[in-house]
Design an enzyme around this catalytic site. Structure first.
Site, PDB file in Angstrom:
ATOM      1  N   HIS A   1     -78.786 -31.104  77.007  1.00  0.00           N
ATOM      2  CA  HIS A   1     -78.427 -30.836  75.612  1.00  0.00           C
ATOM      3  C   HIS A   1     -79.263 -29.674  75.089  1.00  0.00           C
ATOM      4  O   HIS A   1     -80.476 -29.645  75.263  1.00  0.00           O
ATOM      5  CB  HIS A   1     -78.686 -32.111  74.791  1.00  0.00           C
ATOM      6  CG  HIS A   1     -78.503 -31.951  73.318  1.00  0.00           C
ATOM      7  ND1 HIS A   1     -77.324 -31.496  72.765  1.00  0.00           N
ATOM      8  CD2 HIS A   1     -79.353 -32.196  72.270  1.00  0.00           C
ATOM      9  CE1 HIS A   1     -77.459 -31.470  71.438  1.00  0.00           C
ATOM     10  NE2 HIS A   1     -78.671 -31.882  71.120  1.00  0.00           N
TER      11      HIS A   1
ATOM     12  N   ASP B   1     -81.479 -29.250  66.060  1.00  0.00           N
ATOM     13  CA  ASP B   1     -80.753 -30.066  67.033  1.00  0.00           C
ATOM     14  C   ASP B   1     -79.354 -30.299  66.472  1.00  0.00           C
ATOM     15  O   ASP B   1     -79.206 -30.951  65.437  1.00  0.00           O
ATOM     16  CB  ASP B   1     -81.472 -31.401  67.236  1.00  0.00           C
ATOM     17  CG  ASP B   1     -80.757 -32.318  68.220  1.00  0.00           C
ATOM     18  OD1 ASP B   1     -79.637 -31.968  68.659  1.00  0.00           O
ATOM     19  OD2 ASP B   1     -81.303 -33.380  68.542  1.00  0.00           O
TER      20      ASP B   1
ATOM     21  N   CYS C   1     -72.982 -27.740  71.854  1.00  0.00           N
ATOM     22  CA  CYS C   1     -74.368 -27.669  71.361  1.00  0.00           C
ATOM     23  C   CYS C   1     -74.951 -26.263  71.492  1.00  0.00           C
ATOM     24  O   CYS C   1     -75.663 -25.788  70.601  1.00  0.00           O
ATOM     25  CB  CYS C   1     -75.257 -28.705  72.045  1.00  0.00           C
ATOM     26  SG  CYS C   1     -75.231 -28.685  73.844  1.00  0.00           S
TER      27      CYS C   1
END
Length: 201
Positions: A55, A72, A122
């Site tokens: 991620h 994030d 992401c």
């Protein structure tokens, strides 16, 4: 392949003229920012490179405001990151030279998710954030572009996926408008980051 590769992230940043101060893409062993007097940014994976990564998150240091930004896309708290990915921001901060400064450092991190857990975008969200960091100095989160995204409480199964899905449309529209690299590779980049790649709801 799902998600965005290191090479693709670098091409996207270059096409948006965001390479000033960019240290590169790193895995979970990112050493932190080592020059407190210079603007520095990085895109960091929570997993090890040899296992393909997990991620992407983005980090940025602004020496004028003495702010460290941590972004994030899924908005996980430190404890959730530790539990889900065995990754710790605090460990990275301790390795960083910034902690050796006599001045107090402000750490700003988003507390809401802007990406749905069914998405592989992401990396794209990280590039989007770094664009906000450079364009709106000192207000990387508090600006009209970043605030155009819907926020939601971090969760493996979002209560309202549709609001996060709208963010993906905003994201793609942004890159189509701003990045020639994205336009030239649109089909592949969207296919590898689209909604529904991961069965989370």
């Amino acid at each position: 392949m799902s998600g965005t590769s290191e090479s693709e992230l670098k091409h996207l940043l270059s096409s948006l003229h965001l390479t000033y101060g960019f240290l590169g893409t790193f895995d979970c062993r990112f050493p932190g920012f080592l020059q407190k007097n210079k603007v520095q940014t990085a895109i960091v994976n929570t997993g090890p490179r040899e296992k393909g990564g997990v991620h992407w998150v983005a980090m940025a240091w602004d020496p004028i405001y003495y702010k460290m930004y941590i972004f994030d896309p899924l908005g996980w708290k430190e404890s959730q990151l530790q539990s889900l990915y065995n990754y710790s921001y605090q460990s990275m901060l301790k390795r960083s030279a910034l902690t050796e400064s006599e001045r107090c450092i402000t750490v700003e991190k988003n507390t809401q998710s802007v990406q749905c857990t069914c998405s592989g975008a992401c990396g794209l969200f990280c590039v989007f954030f770094l664009y906000c960091f450079y364009k709106y100095r000192g207000k990387a989160f508090n600006n009209e572009l970043f605030q155009s995204l819907n926020g939601a409480s971090p969760s493996l199964t979002p209560s309202d996926p549709s609001s996060l899905h709208k963010n993906q449309d905003i994201l793609y529209d942004f890159f189509i408008c701003k990045s020639s690299y994205f336009r030239h590779n649109k089909k592949m980049l969207i296919s590898n980051t689209k909604l529904g790649l991961i069965k989370s709801h």
